[in-house]
Design a protein around this motif. Structure first.
Motif, PDB file in Angstrom:
ATOM      1  N   ALA A   1      41.779  48.225  44.236  1.00  0.00           N
ATOM      2  CA  ALA A   1      43.136  47.857  43.834  1.00  0.00           C
ATOM      3  C   ALA A   1      43.816  47.250  45.049  1.00  0.00           C
ATOM      4  CB  ALA A   1      43.910  49.073  43.357  1.00  0.00           C
ATOM      5  N   VAL A   2      44.262  46.013  44.913  1.00  0.00           N
ATOM      6  CA  VAL A   2      44.946  45.336  46.007  1.00  0.00           C
ATOM      7  C   VAL A   2      46.380  45.834  46.047  1.00  0.00           C
ATOM      8  CG1 VAL A   2      45.642  43.102  46.927  1.00  0.00           C
ATOM      9  CG2 VAL A   2      43.429  43.349  45.797  1.00  0.00           C
TER      10      VAL A   2
ATOM     11  N   SER B   1      30.260  45.223  53.799  1.00  0.00           N
ATOM     12  CA  SER B   1      31.702  45.153  53.564  1.00  0.00           C
ATOM     13  C   SER B   1      32.081  43.896  52.785  1.00  0.00           C
ATOM     14  CB  SER B   1      32.462  45.178  54.892  1.00  0.00           C
ATOM     15  OG  SER B   1      32.221  43.993  55.612  1.00  0.00           O
ATOM     16  N   VAL B   2      33.334  43.885  52.326  1.00  0.00           N
ATOM     17  CA  VAL B   2      33.946  42.715  51.689  1.00  0.00           C
ATOM     18  C   VAL B   2      35.121  42.324  52.567  1.00  0.00           C
ATOM     19  CG1 VAL B   2      35.207  41.884  49.656  1.00  0.00           C
ATOM     20  CG2 VAL B   2      33.295  43.483  49.375  1.00  0.00           C
ATOM     21  N   ARG B   3      35.285  41.053  52.812  1.00  0.00           N
ATOM     22  CA  ARG B   3      36.409  40.582  53.626  1.00  0.00           C
ATOM     23  C   ARG B   3      37.335  39.722  52.768  1.00  0.00           C
ATOM     24  NH1 ARG B   3      35.176  41.762  58.906  1.00  0.00           N
ATOM     25  NH2 ARG B   3      32.988  42.230  59.228  1.00  0.00           N
ATOM     26  N   LEU B   4      38.629  39.992  52.877  1.00  0.00           N
ATOM     27  CA  LEU B   4      39.640  39.188  52.186  1.00  0.00           C
ATOM     28  C   LEU B   4      40.213  38.185  53.170  1.00  0.00           C
ATOM     29  CD1 LEU B   4      41.546  41.956  50.178  1.00  0.00           C
ATOM     30  CD2 LEU B   4      39.562  40.598  49.490  1.00  0.00           C
ATOM     31  N   TRP B   5      40.347  36.944  52.723  1.00  0.00           N
ATOM     32  CA  TRP B   5      40.819  35.862  53.580  1.00  0.00           C
ATOM     33  C   TRP B   5      42.056  35.223  52.967  1.00  0.00           C
ATOM     34  CZ3 TRP B   5      38.301  34.617  58.143  1.00  0.00           C
ATOM     35  CH2 TRP B   5      37.084  35.259  58.349  1.00  0.00           C
ATOM     36  N   ALA B   6      42.937  34.720  53.834  1.00  0.00           N
ATOM     37  CA  ALA B   6      44.138  34.010  53.390  1.00  0.00           C
ATOM     38  C   ALA B   6      44.318  32.779  54.261  1.00  0.00           C
ATOM     39  CB  ALA B   6      45.369  34.901  53.507  1.00  0.00           C
ATOM     40  N   GLN B   7      44.894  31.767  53.669  1.00  0.00           N
ATOM     41  CA  GLN B   7      45.172  30.566  54.443  1.00  0.00           C
ATOM     42  C   GLN B   7      46.242  30.897  55.477  1.00  0.00           C
ATOM     43  OE1 GLN B   7      45.949  27.132  52.039  1.00  0.00           O
ATOM     44  NE2 GLN B   7      45.007  25.811  53.563  1.00  0.00           N
ATOM     45  N   ALA B   8      45.998  30.472  56.718  1.00  0.00           N
ATOM     46  CA  ALA B   8      46.839  30.879  57.844  1.00  0.00           C
ATOM     47  C   ALA B   8      48.131  30.080  57.982  1.00  0.00           C
ATOM     48  CB  ALA B   8      46.040  30.797  59.138  1.00  0.00           C
TER      49      ALA B   8
ATOM     50  N   SER C   1      40.005  40.345  39.009  1.00  0.00           N
ATOM     51  CA  SER C   1      40.561  40.478  37.663  1.00  0.00           C
ATOM     52  C   SER C   1      41.470  39.281  37.406  1.00  0.00           C
ATOM     53  CB  SER C   1      41.359  41.784  37.529  1.00  0.00           C
ATOM     54  OG  SER C   1      42.491  41.774  38.387  1.00  0.00           O
ATOM     55  N   ALA C   2      41.763  39.014  36.150  1.00  0.00           N
ATOM     56  CA  ALA C   2      42.585  37.858  35.790  1.00  0.00           C
ATOM     57  C   ALA C   2      43.973  37.905  36.429  1.00  0.00           C
ATOM     58  CB  ALA C   2      42.712  37.758  34.272  1.00  0.00           C
ATOM     59  N   ASP C   3      44.529  39.106  36.619  1.00  0.00           N
ATOM     60  CA  ASP C   3      45.865  39.210  37.209  1.00  0.00           C
ATOM     61  C   ASP C   3      45.846  39.294  38.737  1.00  0.00           C
ATOM     62  OD1 ASP C   3      45.026  41.801  37.721  1.00  0.00           O
ATOM     63  OD2 ASP C   3      46.475  42.746  36.379  1.00  0.00           O
ATOM     64  N   GLY C   4      44.649  39.314  39.345  1.00  0.00           N
ATOM     65  CA  GLY C   4      44.535  39.320  40.793  1.00  0.00           C
ATOM     66  C   GLY C   4      44.824  40.650  41.464  1.00  0.00           C
ATOM     67  N   ARG C   5      44.949  41.718  40.683  1.00  0.00           N
ATOM     68  CA  ARG C   5      45.266  43.020  41.272  1.00  0.00           C
ATOM     69  C   ARG C   5      44.043  43.891  41.529  1.00  0.00           C
ATOM     70  NH1 ARG C   5      50.024  45.375  37.714  1.00  0.00           N
ATOM     71  NH2 ARG C   5      48.538  44.800  36.105  1.00  0.00           N
ATOM     72  N   LEU C   6      42.905  43.562  40.914  1.00  0.00           N
ATOM     73  CA  LEU C   6      41.677  44.331  41.095  1.00  0.00           C
ATOM     74  C   LEU C   6      40.547  43.416  41.546  1.00  0.00           C
ATOM     75  CD1 LEU C   6      41.758  46.504  37.855  1.00  0.00           C
ATOM     76  CD2 LEU C   6      42.317  47.266  40.167  1.00  0.00           C
ATOM     77  N   LEU C   7      39.665  43.961  42.364  1.00  0.00           N
ATOM     78  CA  LEU C   7      38.495  43.236  42.835  1.00  0.00           C
ATOM     79  C   LEU C   7      37.287  44.140  42.627  1.00  0.00           C
ATOM     80  CD1 LEU C   7      37.328  40.785  44.500  1.00  0.00           C
ATOM     81  CD2 LEU C   7      37.597  42.261  46.493  1.00  0.00           C
TER      82      LEU C   7
END
Length: 72
Positions: free
Chosen positions: A55-56, A3-10, A36-42
């Motif tokens: 697609a995020v 899997s891939v995990r997405l993380w965000a600062q809490a 992607s450069a625009d941050g919408r695709l991984l």
């Protein structure tokens, strides 16, 4: 776990939290990811010879929009 995990600062405390687990696209370990450069695709490349494109959709959610087979 394939899997891939997405993380965000809490928040202001500087901790991190997992916002999404992207799974179901790979049969072996994911070895590389790139935004992607625009941050919408991984894109996620795996040892199974495939690359998944996600697609995020916001709030840590993502949808697999393509699976490319045959890379080395």
């Amino acid at each position: 776990d394939h899997s891939v995990r997405l993380w965000a600062q809490a928040g202001a405390g500087g901790g991190w939290r997992c916002t999404a687990v992207l799974d179901g696209a790979h049969q072996r370990t994911v070895r590389a990811v790139a935004w992607s450069a625009d941050g919408r695709l991984l894109a996620a490349g795996s040892f199974d010879g495939s690359t998944s494109v996600w697609a995020v959709t916001g709030a840590g959610a993502a949808e697999c929009v393509a699976t490319l087979e045959g890379h080395e």
